[in-house]
Design a protein around this motif. Structure first.
Motif, PDB file in Angstrom:
ATOM      1  N   LEU A   1      70.076  66.236  29.273  1.00  0.00           N
ATOM      2  CA  LEU A   1      69.007  66.000  30.233  1.00  0.00           C
ATOM      3  C   LEU A   1      69.933  65.280  31.061  1.00  0.00           C
ATOM      4  N   THR A   2      69.217  65.411  32.683  1.00  0.00           N
ATOM      5  CA  THR A   2      70.239  64.821  33.514  1.00  0.00           C
ATOM      6  C   THR A   2      69.159  64.252  34.525  1.00  0.00           C
ATOM      7  N   TYR A   3      69.981  63.289  35.279  1.00  0.00           N
ATOM      8  CA  TYR A   3      68.704  62.884  36.361  1.00  0.00           C
ATOM      9  C   TYR A   3      69.801  62.646  37.615  1.00  0.00           C
TER      10      TYR A   3
ATOM     11  N   PRO B   1      60.571  71.549  28.941  1.00  0.00           N
ATOM     12  CA  PRO B   1      59.267  70.420  28.625  1.00  0.00           C
ATOM     13  C   PRO B   1      60.548  69.262  27.786  1.00  0.00           C
ATOM     14  N   LEU B   2      61.078  68.808  27.565  1.00  0.00           N
ATOM     15  CA  LEU B   2      61.987  67.632  27.618  1.00  0.00           C
ATOM     16  C   LEU B   2      62.745  66.343  28.698  1.00  0.00           C
ATOM     17  N   GLN B   3      62.672  67.369  29.549  1.00  0.00           N
ATOM     18  CA  GLN B   3      62.783  66.353  30.250  1.00  0.00           C
ATOM     19  C   GLN B   3      61.726  65.006  30.609  1.00  0.00           C
ATOM     20  N   GLY B   4      62.274  64.080  31.476  1.00  0.00           N
ATOM     21  CA  GLY B   4      61.724  62.941  31.673  1.00  0.00           C
ATOM     22  C   GLY B   4      61.206  62.276  30.267  1.00  0.00           C
ATOM     23  N   LYS B   5      61.497  62.405  29.467  1.00  0.00           N
ATOM     24  CA  LYS B   5      61.185  61.733  28.318  1.00  0.00           C
ATOM     25  C   LYS B   5      61.768  61.051  27.782  1.00  0.00           C
ATOM     26  N   LEU B   6      61.887  59.392  27.235  1.00  0.00           N
ATOM     27  CA  LEU B   6      62.918  58.524  26.802  1.00  0.00           C
ATOM     28  C   LEU B   6      63.391  59.485  25.134  1.00  0.00           C
ATOM     29  N   CYS B   7      64.990  58.926  25.914  1.00  0.00           N
ATOM     30  CA  CYS B   7      66.144  59.607  24.880  1.00  0.00           C
ATOM     31  C   CYS B   7      66.009  59.241  22.856  1.00  0.00           C
ATOM     32  N   GLU B   8      65.309  58.348  23.302  1.00  0.00           N
ATOM     33  CA  GLU B   8      65.499  58.023  21.634  1.00  0.00           C
ATOM     34  C   GLU B   8      64.484  58.466  20.772  1.00  0.00           C
ATOM     35  N   ASP B   9      63.184  59.842  21.925  1.00  0.00           N
ATOM     36  CA  ASP B   9      62.271  60.697  21.504  1.00  0.00           C
ATOM     37  C   ASP B   9      62.534  61.685  21.151  1.00  0.00           C
ATOM     38  N   ILE B  10      63.979  62.069  22.215  1.00  0.00           N
ATOM     39  CA  ILE B  10      64.293  63.364  22.112  1.00  0.00           C
ATOM     40  C   ILE B  10      65.453  64.157  21.508  1.00  0.00           C
TER      41      ILE B  10
ATOM     42  N   LEU C   1      69.192  78.741  26.599  1.00  0.00           N
ATOM     43  CA  LEU C   1      68.581  77.849  25.996  1.00  0.00           C
ATOM     44  C   LEU C   1      68.079  76.337  27.268  1.00  0.00           C
ATOM     45  N   LEU C   2      69.052  75.983  28.551  1.00  0.00           N
ATOM     46  CA  LEU C   2      68.556  74.895  29.389  1.00  0.00           C
ATOM     47  C   LEU C   2      66.860  75.825  29.709  1.00  0.00           C
ATOM     48  N   GLU C   3      65.908  76.342  29.809  1.00  0.00           N
ATOM     49  CA  GLU C   3      64.908  77.171  30.335  1.00  0.00           C
ATOM     50  C   GLU C   3      64.909  76.040  28.848  1.00  0.00           C
ATOM     51  N   THR C   4      64.603  75.962  27.418  1.00  0.00           N
ATOM     52  CA  THR C   4      63.969  75.525  27.071  1.00  0.00           C
ATOM     53  C   THR C   4      63.885  74.078  26.289  1.00  0.00           C
ATOM     54  N   LEU C   5      64.580  73.458  27.038  1.00  0.00           N
ATOM     55  CA  LEU C   5      64.670  72.405  27.853  1.00  0.00           C
ATOM     56  C   LEU C   5      63.593  71.733  28.444  1.00  0.00           C
TER      57      LEU C   5
ATOM     58  N   TRP D   1      65.264  65.563  37.753  1.00  0.00           N
ATOM     59  CA  TRP D   1      65.435  65.747  35.896  1.00  0.00           C
ATOM     60  C   TRP D   1      66.187  67.266  36.276  1.00  0.00           C
ATOM     61  N   GLY D   2      67.190  67.765  35.178  1.00  0.00           N
ATOM     62  CA  GLY D   2      68.055  68.805  34.960  1.00  0.00           C
ATOM     63  C   GLY D   2      68.488  68.795  33.358  1.00  0.00           C
ATOM     64  N   ALA D   3      69.454  69.582  33.477  1.00  0.00           N
ATOM     65  CA  ALA D   3      69.876  69.829  31.636  1.00  0.00           C
ATOM     66  C   ALA D   3      70.823  70.503  31.966  1.00  0.00           C
ATOM     67  N   PHE D   4      72.057  70.380  30.848  1.00  0.00           N
ATOM     68  CA  PHE D   4      73.082  70.768  31.235  1.00  0.00           C
ATOM     69  C   PHE D   4      73.511  70.815  29.954  1.00  0.00           C
TER      70      PHE D   4
END
Length: 588
Positions: free
Chosen positions: A140-142, A112-121, A106-110, A201-204
């Motif tokens: 998403l994490t930074y 493409p969303l890294q770095g985008k605005l939270c309202e958009d994703i 699942l974290l692999e699928t995230l 940039w990361g994901a959790f």
């Protein structure tokens, strides 16, 4: 046989016979027709001990299969529980690894969303969280902060605040953790999976561990196993309703640990002692019928062996009671006096059916079955009866074989003193013939008893010297008067040219220790000549006379006691001798 002493056809009781009766020895006085049957206290101390050992043997025979099966089922039940733990732990590990694999996918699928605005994703995050089972939140994490998630309403949360534990100074690229509680989330316990690449940039993902807890609760309820899982360096995940039953102190539980080869997951599982006891009980009850059969077979085997043993004991007692034993006397020739100077008393057994039992057979059996002391006492009584009719000169040597068991008995000195007193009128030189084994057993106490008897005029000889395992130091440690050379060494004398180094050494040693020497098994004039030349004072053997019963010995004593041995005797005896010398008793 009655356990109480009974006297049948008593015409009169002399003082001597009454003493015998009081002592409880088996005795048949041919003149007064008194038959004394031993009571249990006379010959039974050893017999009682033998019976007690027999009962213990039967008990052990019955209990041994039970103990063996108890031990076997204990080991087997422990292995069964161990296998159950292993299979259950593998099942839990497979489940944890399956959840972990989905989380990292699942974290692999995230990415493409890294770095985008939270309202958009945010909608995408909620949709993905709902699609994947087990997941309660993703985001998403930074650096070390969460800036967008499907669960938390506010942004810019520190990861350490969410997981409620400090983070390492340098975050690894991918790491997972098990925690008891998540901040502002009704999820406990939880598995956390975080990716923190070098670009910041990361994901959790947060996985509800309730699926694993449900499995743990089921295992605990069904089997009582305590199942725990730890991911990374996080908290321990354990059943929600853990019940630990009381465990006996003498029975410990069984533990099993397994570590994943793919992920930092450790599964621990423990079976309580009660579960171990249940498995043990089930295995034992399963084998109980076979155990009872084995116990019965062992008891039957012990009874059969005991019956055979007791039957031989009974035969010995019956032989004593029925006067089946007799004493044979083998004359001893004095080379200096050139005449018969003594005799050795040898016990013989002829059953009522006429069968002769070899001395080495019944003596060995008597020693093994605690009958040698009663048998030796019977020998002394038979000798007392025989010598009553003898007409011999004073200082006639009378040799008696004594067993090691009798020598160590507390009544040994009293028995010898009583015998010496009963034959005192003949003024014998009584010689106790001991084997080397008699000297080795209980050395200091034996030496003290022998010294006490020697002070009272009893002589001591070591019999069959060189055939046992006696150290030469025993010859100096014990009070000895005679050394008897075994016939095996005498037979080495075959010609004047051949050497006999061992025989010469024994003779030289005896001379240096001032011991008189008796050579056994002398059969040729050459042997006689050799022994005489080496100052051997006494000989026994077919060259001079074979063992005889009392009647024949009395006749032989009257006509042949003063006969001198000459080389002619060898040829005279050659045609009449057949076979070897009858084996003599080694102990009685």
């Amino acid at each position: 046989m009655s356990l109480h002493k009974s006297v049948i056809r008593v015409s009169e009781c002399s003082q001597r016979t009454c003493n015998l009766t009081h002592e409880g020895y088996i005795h048949h006085d041919r003149q007064s027709h008194i038959y004394v049957v031993p009571r249990s206290s006379d010959v039974s101390p050893q017999h009682k001990r033998a019976q007690q050992r027999g009962r213990w043997l039967i008990l052990c025979a019955g209990v041994f299969p039970l103990l063996l099966v108890l031990l076997f089922t204990f080991v087997e039940s422990r292995q069964i529980v161990q296998r159950d733990l292993q299979s259950t732990a593998n099942l839990a590990l497979d489940q944890a690894e399956s959840i972990t694999t989905r989380a990292w996918s699942l974290l692999e699928t995230l990415q493409p969303l890294q770095g985008k605005l939270c309202e958009d994703i945010r909608d995408d995050l909620q949709r993905l969280s709902a699609q994947f089972a087990y997941f309660r939140a993703i985001g998403l994490t930074y650096d070390k902060s969460i800036y967008c998630s499907s669960l938390f309403s506010h942004n810019a949360l520190d990861i350490s605040d969410v997981i409620m534990m400090p983070l390492p100074a340098k975050l690894p690229p991918a790491w997972s953790l098990s925690v008891d509680q998540i901040k502002d989330a009704d999820i406990s316990p939880t598995l956390i999976f975080i990716r923190t690449p070098d670009d910041g940039w990361g994901a959790f993902g947060l996985v509800d561990a309730q699926y694993l807890v449900t499995l743990m609760n089921a295992v605990n309820k069904l089997r009582g196993f305590q199942l725990n899982i730890r991911v990374g360096d996080g908290d321990l995940i354990h059943p929600s309703a853990t019940t630990v039953p009381h465990q006996p102190e003498w029975l410990s539980g069984v533990e099993y640990h397994i570590t994943s080869e793919r992920f930092p997951i450790v599964v621990s599982i423990t079976a309580p002692a009660t579960e171990m006891g249940k498995a043990w009980q089930f295995a034992f009850l399963t084998l109980l019928p076979l155990t009872l059969v084995l116990s019965a077979l062992f008891i039957l085997a012990a009874l059969y062996w005991q019956k055979r043993k007791l039957s031989f004991q009974d035969e010995l007692r019956r032989g004593i009671t029925n006067n089946e034993f007799s004493v044979y006397y083998q004359p001893v020739y004095g080379t200096a006096a050139q005449r018969c100077t003594g005799a050795e008393a040898l016990l013989r057994w002829r059953r009522a059916d006429g069968q002769w039992i070899r001395p080495d057979v019944f003596i060995a059996a008597a020693e093994a079955e605690n009958m040698i002391i009663p048998l030796t006492r019977h020998l002394l009584k038979l000798v007392e009866e025989d010598v009553a009719s003898w007409h011999i000169e004073p200082n006639f040597h009378l040799g008696l074989n004594v067993s090691a068991e009798h020598l160590q008995d507390s009544e040994f000195i009293a028995d010898i003193r009583q015998f010496a007193a009963n034959v005192a009128a003949h003024r014998f030189l009584i010689t106790l013939e001991l084997t080397e084994r008699s000297l080795i057993s209980e050395g200091p106490e034996v030496a003290q008893r022998l010294q006490q008897l020697r002070q009272e005029g009893i002589h001591v000889a070591i019999d069959d010297f060189g055939t046992g395992h006696c150290s030469l130091s025993y010859l100096q440690s014990f009070p000895l008067d005679y050394l008897k050379i075994d016939q095996g060494f005498v037979r080495t004398i075959s010609s004047q040219e051949e050497e006999t180094p061992i025989l010469d050494t024994i003779i030289s040693l005896a001379h240096r220790l001032n011991l008189k020497i008796v050579a056994e098994g002398v059969e040729t004039a050459r042997q006689l000549h050799y022994l005489t030349q080496h100052d051997v004072g006494y000989i026994q053997g077919f060259l001079y006379a074979k063992p005889m019963d009392n009647e024949n010995f009395t006749v032989w004593q009257h006509y042949h006691a003063k006969r001198q041995l000459t080389p002619v005797d060898e040829h005279a005896m050659a045609d009449s001798l057949e076979g070897k010398e009858t084996p003599k008793s080694s102990s009685a």
